[in-house]
Motif scaffolding. Sequence first.
Motif, short mmCIF file in Angstrom:
data_model
loop_
_atom_site.label_atom_id
_atom_site.label_comp_id
_atom_site.label_asym_id
_atom_site.label_seq_id
_atom_site.Cartn_x
_atom_site.Cartn_y
_atom_site.Cartn_z
N VAL A 210 0.81 -1.22 0.00
CA VAL A 210 0.00 0.00 0.00
C VAL A 210 0.84 1.27 0.00
O VAL A 210 0.37 2.33 -0.44
CB VAL A 210 -1.00 0.02 1.19
CG1 VAL A 210 -1.90 -1.19 1.14
CG2 VAL A 210 -0.28 0.10 2.53
N LYS A 211 2.09 1.19 0.46
CA LYS A 211 2.96 2.37 0.46
C LYS A 211 3.95 2.37 -0.70
O LYS A 211 4.79 3.27 -0.81
CB LYS A 211 3.73 2.46 1.78
CG LYS A 211 2.84 2.59 3.02
CD LYS A 211 2.02 3.86 3.01
CE LYS A 211 1.22 4.02 4.29
NZ LYS A 211 0.36 5.23 4.29
N ALA A 212 3.86 1.36 -1.57
CA ALA A 212 4.78 1.28 -2.71
C ALA A 212 4.45 2.36 -3.74
O ALA A 212 3.30 2.80 -3.86
CB ALA A 212 4.68 -0.10 -3.35
N GLU A 213 5.47 2.76 -4.50
CA GLU A 213 5.24 3.72 -5.58
C GLU A 213 4.28 3.13 -6.61
O GLU A 213 3.47 3.86 -7.19
CB GLU A 213 6.57 4.10 -6.24
CG GLU A 213 7.47 4.96 -5.37
CD GLU A 213 8.69 5.45 -6.13
OE1 GLU A 213 8.70 5.34 -7.38
OE2 GLU A 213 9.63 5.93 -5.47
N ASP A 214 4.38 1.84 -6.85
CA ASP A 214 3.49 1.14 -7.78
C ASP A 214 2.90 -0.07 -7.04
O ASP A 214 3.45 -1.17 -7.09
CB ASP A 214 4.27 0.68 -9.01
CG ASP A 214 3.38 0.08 -10.09
OD1 ASP A 214 2.24 -0.31 -9.76
OD2 ASP A 214 3.83 -0.01 -11.25
N PRO A 215 1.78 0.13 -6.33
CA PRO A 215 1.21 -0.96 -5.54
C PRO A 215 0.89 -2.21 -6.35
O PRO A 215 1.09 -3.33 -5.86
CB PRO A 215 -0.06 -0.34 -4.95
CG PRO A 215 0.22 1.14 -4.92
CD PRO A 215 1.04 1.38 -6.16
#
Length: 230
Positions: A210-215
């Motif tokens: 959920v906090k990834a640049e590209d979830p």
Amino acid sequence: MTPRERLIVGLDVPTVREAETIVETLGDDILFYKIGYQLAFAGGLEFARELAESGKKIFLDMKLLDIDNTVASGVENIAKMGMSMLTLHAYPKAMRAAVKAAEGSGLCLLGVTVLTSMDEQDLVDAGYEYDPHTLVLKRAEQARIAGMGGIVCSAEEASAVRKVIGPDMALVTPGIRPAGADKGDQKRVMTPADALKAGSSHLVVARPIVKAEDPKAAARAILAEMATAL
């Protein structure tokens, strides 16, 4: 089960709008979501009901613990919401009351053994006489005897817990971090592949997705890693 049935994405965000965006972004790649305190108290319970009605599976992480009647009443209403999994603290009386209340509903009750944010000193500070590993196994055995559907524990304990609970109960492990990911506030973590090899049936992953640049890409990478381990 396929990796898609085993991966639970934690919607650990402060608003329903943010949760909706994550669900929309991940699309059909993700089937299973976890909703805990943060989102539940910001309109997340109704959102959980809506997701379940749309065909998603929901793990409601409420960690219930109260007198028997109160636990039973809560479990009955949560089952009516269409939830797939529900946590409660693995205290024998509470588990027995919950199991009776959930009979015939299809709701999988999960006993929380020891929080993955806690280590031995944390347990000492809380007044427990057991180290985390010993307490996890003790509570796992009590959950099996009570008739619970599964256990929540660290992946570090998964192999030992699986020997206690047998092959049929769910074994849900939070604190899952892909190689190189930040541990955050978790103290007992493991990679997705290693957790499955250790005996976990379901993996809970929040921040790394959920906090990834590209979830979506992050979720697909974890699903691919899980596939290699199965």
